[in-house]
Design an enzyme around this catalytic site. Structure first.
Site, PDB file in Angstrom:
ATOM      1  N   LYS A   1     -16.407  -7.483   5.376  1.00  0.00           N
ATOM      2  CA  LYS A   1     -15.140  -8.224   5.378  1.00  0.00           C
ATOM      3  C   LYS A   1     -14.739  -8.686   6.781  1.00  0.00           C
ATOM      4  CE  LYS A   1     -12.474  -6.983   1.305  1.00  0.00           C
ATOM      5  NZ  LYS A   1     -11.177  -6.425   0.861  1.00  0.00           N
TER       6      LYS A   1
ATOM      7  N   ARG B   1      -2.118  -5.384  -8.730  1.00  0.00           N
ATOM      8  CA  ARG B   1      -0.985  -6.285  -8.530  1.00  0.00           C
ATOM      9  C   ARG B   1      -0.871  -7.314  -9.636  1.00  0.00           C
ATOM     10  NH1 ARG B   1      -3.171  -7.286  -2.672  1.00  0.00           N
ATOM     11  NH2 ARG B   1      -4.969  -6.745  -3.950  1.00  0.00           N
TER      12      ARG B   1
ATOM     13  N   HIS C   1       0.843  -1.206   0.000  1.00  0.00           N
ATOM     14  CA  HIS C   1       0.000   0.000   0.000  1.00  0.00           C
ATOM     15  C   HIS C   1       0.883   1.263   0.000  1.00  0.00           C
ATOM     16  CE1 HIS C   1      -3.140  -2.686   2.112  1.00  0.00           C
ATOM     17  NE2 HIS C   1      -3.720  -2.323   0.989  1.00  0.00           N
TER      18      HIS C   1
ATOM     19  N   SER D   1      -3.126  -7.951   2.463  1.00  0.00           N
ATOM     20  CA  SER D   1      -3.370  -7.862   3.905  1.00  0.00           C
ATOM     21  C   SER D   1      -3.804  -9.209   4.487  1.00  0.00           C
ATOM     22  CB  SER D   1      -4.440  -6.809   4.195  1.00  0.00           C
ATOM     23  OG  SER D   1      -4.020  -5.556   3.724  1.00  0.00           O
TER      24      SER D   1
HETATM   25  P1  ADP Z   1      -9.944  -3.361  -0.707  1.00  0.00           P
HETATM   26  O1  ADP Z   1     -10.006  -1.875  -0.766  1.00  0.00           O
HETATM   27  O2  ADP Z   1     -10.213  -3.989  -2.045  1.00  0.00           O
HETATM   28  O3  ADP Z   1     -10.706  -3.978   0.405  1.00  0.00           O
HETATM   29  P2  ADP Z   1      -7.186  -3.269   0.283  1.00  0.00           P
HETATM   30  O4  ADP Z   1      -7.424  -2.395   1.420  1.00  0.00           O
HETATM   31  O5  ADP Z   1      -6.389  -4.497   0.575  1.00  0.00           O
HETATM   32  O6  ADP Z   1      -8.429  -3.790  -0.473  1.00  0.00           O
HETATM   33  O7  ADP Z   1      -6.409  -2.463  -0.865  1.00  0.00           O
HETATM   34  C1  ADP Z   1      -6.667  -1.153  -1.248  1.00  0.00           C
HETATM   35  C2  ADP Z   1      -6.042  -0.934  -2.598  1.00  0.00           C
HETATM   36  O8  ADP Z   1      -4.643  -1.179  -2.544  1.00  0.00           O
HETATM   37  C3  ADP Z   1      -6.565  -1.876  -3.692  1.00  0.00           C
HETATM   38  O9  ADP Z   1      -6.610  -1.160  -4.901  1.00  0.00           O
HETATM   39  C4  ADP Z   1      -5.544  -2.952  -3.766  1.00  0.00           C
HETATM   40  O10 ADP Z   1      -5.488  -3.538  -5.062  1.00  0.00           O
HETATM   41  C5  ADP Z   1      -4.282  -2.174  -3.473  1.00  0.00           C
HETATM   42  N1  ADP Z   1      -3.234  -3.039  -2.901  1.00  0.00           N
HETATM   43  C6  ADP Z   1      -3.301  -3.858  -1.848  1.00  0.00           C
HETATM   44  N2  ADP Z   1      -2.136  -4.514  -1.631  1.00  0.00           N
HETATM   45  C7  ADP Z   1      -1.301  -4.082  -2.618  1.00  0.00           C
HETATM   46  C8  ADP Z   1       0.042  -4.400  -2.976  1.00  0.00           C
HETATM   47  N3  ADP Z   1       0.759  -5.303  -2.330  1.00  0.00           N
HETATM   48  N4  ADP Z   1       0.560  -3.779  -4.045  1.00  0.00           N
HETATM   49  C9  ADP Z   1      -0.176  -2.885  -4.745  1.00  0.00           C
HETATM   50  N5  ADP Z   1      -1.446  -2.553  -4.476  1.00  0.00           N
HETATM   51  C10 ADP Z   1      -2.012  -3.145  -3.424  1.00  0.00           C
END
Ligand code: ADP
Length: 161
Positions: A41, A90, A17, A128
């Site tokens: 979630k 990703r 992130h 995560s």
């Molecule tokens: P969501 O909002 O879908 O519940 P997350 O909080 O895990 O998911 O992720 C927020 C954003 O960050 C999403 O666009 C996700 O694709 C991106 N993201 C999460 N982990 C990574 C990573 N390792 N590398 C790049 N982008 C990521």
């Protein structure tokens, strides 16, 4: 002033992130990381805990605001005067869901653009839920998360001696 919103569940925030955040900061004058409540979630950390871990993790950056929201993202973005949403891509597996969200958000507000950024390839396998799982099983995640998250995970799942 170009403002972007980086929305997510961030349960918890990872170095992946942060990689996306750094890239977004090169494109926008200000980035607002906003934590979605996301009760569907059943997050490990509550919304306030997630925000506070992000706050510690982004202290070193300028032009970042950390916030939380519940409700319609496009309305939140309008209130914050943001022109764009930032999301990370990703792998192909992210694409279908992200495309659907981006097109739906565009339908709801045609002035708001979604910008996709790709992380450094070392973060492409990081998410995560893997972090939560490794920590739950007592594994070491210090390479993948900021210090505040490491501490919070250790408090939730004390490592066995
Ligand atoms: P969501 O909002 O879908 O519940 P997350 O909080 O895990 O998911 O992720 C927020 C954003 O960050 C999403 O666009 C996700 O694709 C991106 N993201 C999460 N982990 C990574 C990573 N390792 N590398 C790049 N982008 C990521």
């Amino acid at each position: 002033m170009k403002i972007a919103i980086y929305p997510g569940t961030f349960d918890p925030i990872t170095n992946g992130h942060l990689d996306i955040l750094e890239r977004a900061l090169k494109l926008f004058d200000k980035v607002i990381i906003t934590v979605a409540k996301n009760p569907t979630k059943q997050p490990l950390f509550d919304q306030e805990e997630r925000r506070s871990m992000i706050r510690s993790a982004v202290k070193r950056y300028k032009n970042v605001e950390v916030d939380m929201f519940d409700g319609l993202l496009v309305e939140y973005a309008r209130k914050k005067k943001a022109t764009s949403l930032v999301r990370g891509l990703r792998a192909i597996s992210d694409f279908e869901y992200e495309l659907q969200m981006a097109l739906m958000n565009r339908k709801l507000d045609s002035t708001l653009e979604t910008v996709f950024l790709m992380p450094n390839e070392k973060y492409t396998y990081l998410n995560s839920s893997i972090i939560r799982e490794i920590a739950r099983l007592g594994g070491d995640v210090h390479d993948f998360v900021p210090e505040a998250v490491l501490k919070a995970l250790t408090e939730k799942h004390p490592r066995k001696p």
